[in-house]
Motif scaffolding. Structure first.
Motif, PDB file in Angstrom:
ATOM      1  N   LEU A  43      -4.308 -13.709  34.797  1.00 40.15           N
ATOM      2  CA  LEU A  43      -4.175 -12.305  35.193  1.00 40.15           C
ATOM      3  C   LEU A  43      -5.483 -11.515  35.119  1.00 40.15           C
ATOM      4  O   LEU A  43      -5.637 -10.517  35.831  1.00 40.15           O
ATOM      5  CB  LEU A  43      -3.116 -11.618  34.331  1.00 40.15           C
ATOM      6  N   LEU A  44      -6.403 -11.934  34.272  1.00 44.86           N
ATOM      7  CA  LEU A  44      -7.634 -11.155  34.073  1.00 44.86           C
ATOM      8  C   LEU A  44      -8.432 -10.898  35.354  1.00 44.86           C
ATOM      9  O   LEU A  44      -8.912  -9.777  35.549  1.00 44.86           O
ATOM     10  CB  LEU A  44      -8.528 -11.823  33.024  1.00 44.86           C
ATOM     11  N   PRO A  45      -8.595 -11.865  36.261  1.00 45.74           N
ATOM     12  CA  PRO A  45      -9.425 -11.585  37.446  1.00 45.74           C
ATOM     13  C   PRO A  45      -8.666 -10.936  38.605  1.00 45.74           C
ATOM     14  O   PRO A  45      -9.025 -11.087  39.766  1.00 45.74           O
ATOM     15  CB  PRO A  45      -9.937 -12.972  37.831  1.00 45.74           C
ATOM     16  N   LYS A  46      -7.619 -10.179  38.318  1.00 40.89           N
ATOM     17  CA  LYS A  46      -6.745  -9.631  39.360  1.00 40.89           C
ATOM     18  C   LYS A  46      -7.411  -8.595  40.258  1.00 40.89           C
ATOM     19  O   LYS A  46      -6.913  -8.305  41.328  1.00 40.89           O
ATOM     20  CB  LYS A  46      -5.504  -9.007  38.730  1.00 40.89           C
ATOM     21  N   SER A  47      -8.528  -8.054  39.854  1.00 39.22           N
ATOM     22  CA  SER A  47      -9.130  -6.960  40.614  1.00 39.22           C
ATOM     23  C   SER A  47     -10.349  -7.376  41.424  1.00 39.22           C
ATOM     24  O   SER A  47     -11.165  -6.536  41.783  1.00 39.22           O
ATOM     25  CB  SER A  47      -9.514  -5.827  39.661  1.00 39.22           C
ATOM     26  N   VAL A  48     -10.468  -8.661  41.716  1.00 39.74           N
ATOM     27  CA  VAL A  48     -11.554  -9.129  42.578  1.00 39.74           C
ATOM     28  C   VAL A  48     -10.933  -9.838  43.780  1.00 39.74           C
ATOM     29  O   VAL A  48      -9.717  -9.952  43.882  1.00 39.74           O
ATOM     30  CB  VAL A  48     -12.530 -10.067  41.817  1.00 39.74           C
ATOM     31  N   THR A  49     -11.768 -10.317  44.681  1.00 37.54           N
ATOM     32  CA  THR A  49     -11.236 -10.992  45.862  1.00 37.54           C
ATOM     33  C   THR A  49     -10.564 -12.310  45.481  1.00 37.54           C
ATOM     34  O   THR A  49     -10.889 -12.908  44.452  1.00 37.54           O
ATOM     35  CB  THR A  49     -12.344 -11.274  46.892  1.00 37.54           C
ATOM     36  N   THR A  50      -9.674 -12.755  46.318  1.00 29.37           N
ATOM     37  CA  THR A  50      -8.892 -13.960  46.026  1.00 29.37           C
ATOM     38  C   THR A  50      -9.760 -15.189  45.747  1.00 29.37           C
ATOM     39  O   THR A  50      -9.520 -15.886  44.760  1.00 29.37           O
ATOM     40  CB  THR A  50      -7.891 -14.241  47.169  1.00 29.37           C
ATOM     41  N   PRO A  51     -10.769 -15.504  46.580  1.00 25.41           N
ATOM     42  CA  PRO A  51     -11.564 -16.707  46.290  1.00 25.41           C
ATOM     43  C   PRO A  51     -12.281 -16.639  44.943  1.00 25.41           C
ATOM     44  O   PRO A  51     -12.340 -17.630  44.213  1.00 25.41           O
ATOM     45  CB  PRO A  51     -12.572 -16.778  47.432  1.00 25.41           C
ATOM     46  N   ILE A  52     -12.811 -15.481  44.618  1.00 28.70           N
ATOM     47  CA  ILE A  52     -13.508 -15.333  43.340  1.00 28.70           C
ATOM     48  C   ILE A  52     -12.509 -15.408  42.192  1.00 28.70           C
ATOM     49  O   ILE A  52     -12.747 -16.081  41.180  1.00 28.70           O
ATOM     50  CB  ILE A  52     -14.323 -14.029  43.315  1.00 28.70           C
ATOM     51  N   ALA A  53     -11.372 -14.738  42.335  1.00 29.03           N
ATOM     52  CA  ALA A  53     -10.350 -14.750  41.284  1.00 29.03           C
ATOM     53  C   ALA A  53      -9.830 -16.161  41.031  1.00 29.03           C
ATOM     54  O   ALA A  53      -9.672 -16.563  39.879  1.00 29.03           O
ATOM     55  CB  ALA A  53      -9.197 -13.823  41.657  1.00 29.03           C
ATOM     56  N   THR A  54      -9.558 -16.907  42.100  1.00 27.61           N
ATOM     57  CA  THR A  54      -9.046 -18.274  41.907  1.00 27.61           C
ATOM     58  C   THR A  54     -10.099 -19.169  41.270  1.00 27.61           C
ATOM     59  O   THR A  54      -9.765 -20.003  40.436  1.00 27.61           O
ATOM     60  CB  THR A  54      -8.539 -18.888  43.223  1.00 27.61           C
TER      61      THR A  54
ATOM     62  N   VAL B 148     -18.918  -0.293  37.004  1.00 28.27           N
ATOM     63  CA  VAL B 148     -18.882  -0.974  35.703  1.00 28.27           C
ATOM     64  C   VAL B 148     -17.706  -0.451  34.872  1.00 28.27           C
ATOM     65  O   VAL B 148     -16.969  -1.231  34.264  1.00 28.27           O
ATOM     66  CB  VAL B 148     -20.225  -0.796  34.959  1.00 28.27           C
ATOM     67  N   ALA B 149     -17.529   0.863  34.870  1.00 32.06           N
ATOM     68  CA  ALA B 149     -16.420   1.451  34.103  1.00 32.06           C
ATOM     69  C   ALA B 149     -15.068   1.000  34.660  1.00 32.06           C
ATOM     70  O   ALA B 149     -14.156   0.665  33.894  1.00 32.06           O
ATOM     71  CB  ALA B 149     -16.511   2.979  34.130  1.00 32.06           C
ATOM     72  N   GLY B 150     -14.945   0.965  35.967  1.00 34.34           N
ATOM     73  CA  GLY B 150     -13.695   0.513  36.582  1.00 34.34           C
ATOM     74  C   GLY B 150     -13.394  -0.939  36.280  1.00 34.34           C
ATOM     75  O   GLY B 150     -12.250  -1.309  35.989  1.00 34.34           O
ATOM     76  N   THR B 151     -14.435  -1.773  36.332  1.00 34.77           N
ATOM     77  CA  THR B 151     -14.264  -3.189  36.022  1.00 34.77           C
ATOM     78  C   THR B 151     -13.846  -3.388  34.569  1.00 34.77           C
ATOM     79  O   THR B 151     -12.916  -4.141  34.277  1.00 34.77           O
ATOM     80  CB  THR B 151     -15.572  -3.955  36.309  1.00 34.77           C
ATOM     81  N   ALA B 152     -14.533  -2.706  33.675  1.00 29.27           N
ATOM     82  CA  ALA B 152     -14.199  -2.825  32.255  1.00 29.27           C
ATOM     83  C   ALA B 152     -12.779  -2.340  31.977  1.00 29.27           C
ATOM     84  O   ALA B 152     -12.029  -2.982  31.225  1.00 29.27           O
ATOM     85  CB  ALA B 152     -15.209  -2.036  31.413  1.00 29.27           C
ATOM     86  N   THR B 153     -12.408  -1.241  32.606  1.00 34.57           N
ATOM     87  CA  THR B 153     -11.045  -0.716  32.426  1.00 34.57           C
ATOM     88  C   THR B 153     -10.005  -1.712  32.911  1.00 34.57           C
ATOM     89  O   THR B 153      -8.994  -1.954  32.237  1.00 34.57           O
ATOM     90  CB  THR B 153     -10.884   0.630  33.170  1.00 34.57           C
ATOM     91  N   ALA B 154     -10.250  -2.306  34.063  1.00 38.22           N
ATOM     92  CA  ALA B 154      -9.296  -3.269  34.621  1.00 38.22           C
ATOM     93  C   ALA B 154      -9.142  -4.480  33.700  1.00 38.22           C
ATOM     94  O   ALA B 154      -8.020  -4.899  33.383  1.00 38.22           O
ATOM     95  CB  ALA B 154      -9.750  -3.721  36.007  1.00 38.22           C
ATOM     96  N   VAL B 155     -10.250  -5.023  33.245  1.00 38.91           N
ATOM     97  CA  VAL B 155     -10.203  -6.227  32.401  1.00 38.91           C
ATOM     98  C   VAL B 155      -9.564  -5.922  31.051  1.00 38.91           C
ATOM     99  O   VAL B 155      -8.656  -6.638  30.603  1.00 38.91           O
ATOM    100  CB  VAL B 155     -11.623  -6.811  32.217  1.00 38.91           C
TER     101      VAL B 155
END
Length: 184
Positions: free
Chosen positions: A125-136, A98-105
């Motif tokens: 740019l916001l969803p850059k830290s998830v897998t490609t299908p989810i980010a797209t 959770v901390a890593g996700t919040a930091t990334a966003v």
């Protein structure tokens, strides 16, 4: 000859061959900077430029490869779910995620604001830290630019791959679970 380039099989064959060559080069050199995805991308770009092949022709095969990203992500989710007992025993893992996700966003949001990027680029740019299908899917659903999102996800993954071994040595991380979570 242009009909052969326009075939979806051309794009698939070139992608698979370029990636296989990238893997072979990485195995031979054992250099982290010889990332197979980077090598494959550069080889494909060079091929398209040298032989003046339109990207649209190549991408007909690329679109077929993209169909496999969704099922691959589902396989990843199943693998993670199979470790649910380990995750339950280690609740700090959840807190770290959770901390890593919040930091990334929030770091991306802050930098986008700092550099004055418009909302469309920020959303891309916001969803850059998830897998490609989810980010797209996130990017498209919010009106982002899919190509920017894919580039950001790939860049993030490649940078993580390049930096992870050095950071694991620098911080003396020995536990494979800790290393995997830190890299993820």
């Amino acid at each position: 000859m242009s009909e052969a380039f326009a075939s979806p099989f051309f794009g698939v064959a070139v992608s698979v061959a370029a990636y296989a060559l990238g893997v072979a080069i990485q195995r031979k050199t054992r250099l982290v900077v010889c990332n197979p995805l980077v090598i494959a991308t550069l080889l494909i770009i060079a091929l398209l430029v040298v032989f003046d092949i339109p990207y649209e022709d190549y991408n007909q095969g690329g679109a077929i490869i993209n169909l496999f990203l969704g099922p691959a992500t589902a396989c990843l989710a199943v693998t993670i779910y199979s470790q649910i007992d380990l995750l339950k025993k280690n609740l700090p893992i959840l807190a770290g995620c959770v901390a890593g996700t919040a930091t990334a966003v929030f770091s991306i949001l802050g930098m986008c604001r700092l550099f004055g990027l418009d909302s469309q680029l920020t959303i891309s740019l916001l969803p850059k830290s998830v897998t490609t299908p989810i980010a797209t899917a996130i990017s498209q659903g919010q009106g982002g630019i899919t190509a920017v999102t894919v580039a950001a996800v790939c860049f993030t993954g490649i940078m993580g791959n390049l930096c992870a071994p050095l950071l694991m040595k620098l911080f003396r991380v020995k536990d494979p679970v800790a290393a995997g979570l830190a890299i993820g």
